[in-house]
Design an enzyme around this catalytic site. Structure first.
Site, PDB file in Angstrom:
ATOM      1  N   SER A  92       0.820  -1.216   0.000  1.00 28.50           N
ATOM      2  CA  SER A  92       0.000   0.000   0.000  1.00 28.50           C
ATOM      3  C   SER A  92       0.851   1.262   0.000  1.00 28.50           C
ATOM      4  CB  SER A  92      -0.954   0.010   1.201  1.00 28.50           C
ATOM      5  OG  SER A  92      -0.234  -0.052   2.408  1.00 28.50           O
ATOM      6  N   HIS A  97       9.865  -1.556   1.804  1.00 35.35           N
ATOM      7  CA  HIS A  97       9.937  -1.700   3.272  1.00 35.35           C
ATOM      8  C   HIS A  97       9.824  -3.162   3.652  1.00 35.35           C
ATOM      9  CE1 HIS A  97       5.747  -0.916   2.094  1.00 35.35           C
ATOM     10  NE2 HIS A  97       5.376  -1.726   3.077  1.00 35.35           N
TER      11      HIS A  97
HETATM   12  P1  5GP Z   1       2.333  -2.412   2.975  1.00 34.50           P
HETATM   13  O1  5GP Z   1       0.840  -2.587   3.008  1.00 34.50           O
HETATM   14  O2  5GP Z   1       2.717  -1.443   1.873  1.00 34.50           O
HETATM   15  O3  5GP Z   1       3.115  -3.675   2.918  1.00 34.50           O
HETATM   16  O4  5GP Z   1       2.731  -1.760   4.357  1.00 34.50           O
HETATM   17  C1  5GP Z   1       2.600  -0.411   4.611  1.00 34.50           C
HETATM   18  C2  5GP Z   1       2.594  -0.241   6.102  1.00 34.50           C
HETATM   19  O5  5GP Z   1       2.807   1.121   6.392  1.00 34.50           O
HETATM   20  C3  5GP Z   1       1.262  -0.633   6.759  1.00 34.50           C
HETATM   21  O6  5GP Z   1       1.490  -1.672   7.708  1.00 34.50           O
HETATM   22  C4  5GP Z   1       0.783   0.671   7.401  1.00 34.50           C
HETATM   23  O7  5GP Z   1       0.165   0.464   8.655  1.00 34.50           O
HETATM   24  C5  5GP Z   1       2.065   1.473   7.522  1.00 34.50           C
HETATM   25  N1  5GP Z   1       1.881   2.908   7.456  1.00 34.50           N
HETATM   26  C6  5GP Z   1       1.137   3.593   6.536  1.00 34.50           C
HETATM   27  N2  5GP Z   1       1.227   4.915   6.756  1.00 34.50           N
HETATM   28  C7  5GP Z   1       2.049   5.072   7.831  1.00 34.50           C
HETATM   29  C8  5GP Z   1       2.520   6.230   8.528  1.00 34.50           C
HETATM   30  O8  5GP Z   1       2.217   7.381   8.209  1.00 34.50           O
HETATM   31  N3  5GP Z   1       3.350   6.004   9.584  1.00 34.50           N
HETATM   32  C9  5GP Z   1       3.717   4.744   9.964  1.00 34.50           C
HETATM   33  N4  5GP Z   1       4.545   4.648  11.011  1.00 34.50           N
HETATM   34  N5  5GP Z   1       3.291   3.635   9.321  1.00 34.50           N
HETATM   35  C10 5GP Z   1       2.466   3.804   8.269  1.00 34.50           C
END
Ligand code: 5GP
Length: 111
Positions: A92, A97
């Site tokens: 997302s 990461h």
């Molecule tokens: P993905 O879904 O891309 O693998 O993980 C993105 C992660 O970023 C999610 O677990 C979400 O909770 C985290 N996340 C999104 N926006 C922010 C933010 O502004 N600050 C922090 N610390 N985490 C975020």
């Protein structure tokens, strides 16, 4: 393309940072999926594992080492490192990461 993580790197947005060096930053996920949920990111903007270039190999290895350091710092013996590459895999935020998850029993396979 800058993302919300770019803003965290530039300190335009607050984050609970647990590790930093010249190439990497680690901070707590805002919506934790486990008692420990830390995100390890490169300071350079890379979209995901699917967009890594051969020259990024050392950086990618360094990020995994940072995951190990974070897990140790958090007192985790058992932990999971996971990364989503592409929207269909659950990504997302389009800045590479690694999620470091631990502190509870983790089921496998993930959904
Ligand atoms: P993905 O879904 O891309 O693998 O993980 C993105 C992660 O970023 C999610 O677990 C979400 O909770 C985290 N996340 C999104 N926006 C922010 C933010 O502004 N600050 C922090 N610390 N985490 C975020």
């Amino acid at each position: 393309m800058s993302t919300i993580f770019g803003k965290i790197i530039r300190r335009e947005l607050p984050a609970d940072i647990v590790y930093e060096d010249d190439r990497a930053l680690a901070f707590r996920d805002i919506n934790p999926a486990a008692p420990t949920h830390v995100l390890v990111i490169p300071k350079r903007e890379i979209t995901n594992v699917g967009s890594l270039d051969p020259e990024d190999a050392a950086l990618a290895g360094h990020l995994l080492w940072v995951c190990q350091q974070v897990a140790a710092q958090e007192g985790l013996e058992d932990f999971r490192v996971v990364t989503n590459s592409g929207a269909g895999a659950g990504q997302s935020v389009f800045h590479l990461h690694f999620h470091v998850l631990g502190g509870r029993r983790l089921a496998w396979p993930p959904g």
